[in-house]
Design a protein around this motif. Structure first.
Motif, PDB file in Angstrom:
ATOM      1  N   MET A   1       0.819  -1.189   0.000  1.00 50.50           N
ATOM      2  CA  MET A   1       0.000   0.000   0.000  1.00 50.50           C
ATOM      3  C   MET A   1       0.866   1.257   0.000  1.00 50.50           C
ATOM      4  N   ILE A   2       1.857   1.309   0.827  1.00 47.81           N
ATOM      5  CA  ILE A   2       2.732   2.482   0.867  1.00 47.81           C
ATOM      6  C   ILE A   2       3.813   2.381  -0.216  1.00 47.81           C
ATOM      7  N   ASP A   3       3.888   1.236  -0.853  1.00 44.93           N
ATOM      8  CA  ASP A   3       4.894   1.008  -1.884  1.00 44.93           C
ATOM      9  C   ASP A   3       4.727   1.986  -3.064  1.00 44.93           C
ATOM     10  N   ALA A   4       3.480   2.360  -3.376  1.00 45.04           N
ATOM     11  CA  ALA A   4       3.230   3.299  -4.484  1.00 45.04           C
ATOM     12  C   ALA A   4       3.730   4.695  -4.148  1.00 45.04           C
ATOM     13  N   VAL A   5       3.850   5.008  -2.875  1.00 42.95           N
ATOM     14  CA  VAL A   5       4.326   6.325  -2.472  1.00 42.95           C
ATOM     15  C   VAL A   5       5.842   6.344  -2.346  1.00 42.95           C
ATOM     16  N   VAL A   6       6.405   5.256  -1.849  1.00 46.59           N
ATOM     17  CA  VAL A   6       7.835   5.213  -1.550  1.00 46.59           C
ATOM     18  C   VAL A   6       8.659   4.906  -2.799  1.00 46.59           C
ATOM     19  N   ASN A   7       8.283   3.918  -3.561  1.00 46.03           N
ATOM     20  CA  ASN A   7       9.067   3.494  -4.723  1.00 46.03           C
ATOM     21  C   ASN A   7       8.578   4.197  -5.985  1.00 46.03           C
ATOM     22  N   ARG A   8       8.986   5.431  -6.119  1.00 46.12           N
ATOM     23  CA  ARG A   8       8.627   6.209  -7.289  1.00 46.12           C
ATOM     24  C   ARG A   8       9.893   6.644  -7.999  1.00 46.12           C
ATOM     25  N   PRO A   9       9.835   6.859  -9.313  1.00 46.61           N
ATOM     26  CA  PRO A   9      11.030   7.324 -10.019  1.00 46.61           C
ATOM     27  C   PRO A   9      11.408   8.736  -9.578  1.00 46.61           C
ATOM     28  N   ASN A  10      12.693   9.007  -9.603  1.00 44.14           N
ATOM     29  CA  ASN A  10      13.211  10.306  -9.179  1.00 44.14           C
ATOM     30  C   ASN A  10      13.270  11.239 -10.389  1.00 44.14           C
ATOM     31  N   TYR A  11      12.406  12.245 -10.395  1.00 49.76           N
ATOM     32  CA  TYR A  11      12.354  13.203 -11.504  1.00 49.76           C
ATOM     33  C   TYR A  11      13.107  14.486 -11.185  1.00 49.76           C
ATOM     34  N   VAL A  12      13.724  14.563 -10.035  1.00 43.29           N
ATOM     35  CA  VAL A  12      14.393  15.797  -9.622  1.00 43.29           C
ATOM     36  C   VAL A  12      15.509  16.196 -10.588  1.00 43.29           C
ATOM     37  N   PRO A  13      16.417  15.304 -10.993  1.00 45.08           N
ATOM     38  CA  PRO A  13      17.503  15.749 -11.885  1.00 45.08           C
ATOM     39  C   PRO A  13      17.014  16.337 -13.217  1.00 45.08           C
ATOM     40  N   GLU A  14      16.020  15.728 -13.833  1.00 47.17           N
ATOM     41  CA  GLU A  14      15.567  16.264 -15.122  1.00 47.17           C
ATOM     42  C   GLU A  14      14.793  17.574 -14.949  1.00 47.17           C
ATOM     43  N   ARG A  15      14.047  17.706 -13.875  1.00 47.34           N
ATOM     44  CA  ARG A  15      13.374  18.984 -13.614  1.00 47.34           C
ATOM     45  C   ARG A  15      14.382  20.065 -13.252  1.00 47.34           C
ATOM     46  N   GLN A  16      15.427  19.687 -12.542  1.00 39.28           N
ATOM     47  CA  GLN A  16      16.484  20.640 -12.198  1.00 39.28           C
ATOM     48  C   GLN A  16      17.189  21.126 -13.467  1.00 39.28           C
ATOM     49  N   ARG A  17      17.452  20.224 -14.393  1.00 33.84           N
ATOM     50  CA  ARG A  17      18.064  20.628 -15.664  1.00 33.84           C
ATOM     51  C   ARG A  17      17.159  21.574 -16.443  1.00 33.84           C
ATOM     52  N   ALA A  18      15.850  21.311 -16.430  1.00 29.72           N
ATOM     53  CA  ALA A  18      14.908  22.168 -17.138  1.00 29.72           C
ATOM     54  C   ALA A  18      14.876  23.572 -16.525  1.00 29.72           C
ATOM     55  N   TYR A  19      14.898  23.647 -15.207  1.00 30.60           N
ATOM     56  CA  TYR A  19      14.897  24.959 -14.542  1.00 30.60           C
ATOM     57  C   TYR A  19      16.192  25.710 -14.827  1.00 30.60           C
ATOM     58  N   GLN A  20      17.314  25.017 -14.762  1.00 27.84           N
ATOM     59  CA  GLN A  20      18.600  25.682 -14.926  1.00 27.84           C
ATOM     60  C   GLN A  20      18.893  26.031 -16.382  1.00 27.84           C
ATOM     61  N   ALA A  21      18.260  25.348 -17.331  1.00 26.78           N
ATOM     62  CA  ALA A  21      18.506  25.621 -18.742  1.00 26.78           C
ATOM     63  C   ALA A  21      17.746  26.860 -19.214  1.00 26.78           C
ATOM     64  N   SER A  22      16.693  27.232 -18.510  1.00 25.10           N
ATOM     65  CA  SER A  22      15.881  28.369 -18.914  1.00 25.10           C
ATOM     66  C   SER A  22      16.563  29.673 -18.511  1.00 25.10           C
ATOM     67  N   HIS A  23      16.416  30.685 -19.374  1.00 29.63           N
ATOM     68  CA  HIS A  23      17.024  31.988 -19.102  1.00 29.63           C
ATOM     69  C   HIS A  23      15.998  33.011 -18.614  1.00 29.63           C
ATOM     70  N   SER A  24      14.761  32.570 -18.419  1.00 27.32           N
ATOM     71  CA  SER A  24      13.742  33.491 -17.913  1.00 27.32           C
ATOM     72  C   SER A  24      13.902  33.650 -16.398  1.00 27.32           C
ATOM     73  N   PRO A  25      13.305  34.682 -15.815  1.00 25.05           N
ATOM     74  CA  PRO A  25      13.395  34.850 -14.363  1.00 25.05           C
ATOM     75  C   PRO A  25      12.817  33.639 -13.626  1.00 25.05           C
ATOM     76  N   ILE A  26      13.316  33.394 -12.439  1.00 33.32           N
ATOM     77  CA  ILE A  26      12.948  32.178 -11.700  1.00 33.32           C
ATOM     78  C   ILE A  26      11.453  32.116 -11.423  1.00 33.32           C
TER      79      ILE A  26
END
Length: 66
Positions: A1-26
């Motif tokens: 039951m809690i497995d769906a919450v705990v074992n999820r793919p980590n999307y932080v690196p790709e979202r971090q790259r998307a934020y850092q690649a943009s030149h618009s204000p934060i």
């Protein structure tokens, strides 16, 4: 039951790259940020206009009736 919450793919690196690649204000980088900022500034402007109007009415007072 809690497995769906705990074992999820980590999307932080790709979202971090998307934020850092943009030149618009934060504050414009997240999705729907223009909508949120537009609503915030609209409400802020209406509130400020109401405040200025109220202060004007208080300072001018009512006309003297004879």
């Amino acid at each position: 039951m809690i497995d769906a919450v705990v074992n999820r793919p980590n999307y932080v690196p790709e979202r971090q790259r998307a934020y850092q690649a943009s030149h618009s204000p934060i504050y414009y980088r997240p999705p729907r940020s223009r909508l949120y900022l537009g609503a915030y500034f609209t409400l802020f402007g209406v509130g400020m206009c109401g405040t200025v109007y109220g202060i004007y009415q208080l300072t001018m007072g009512k006309p003297v009736r004879e």
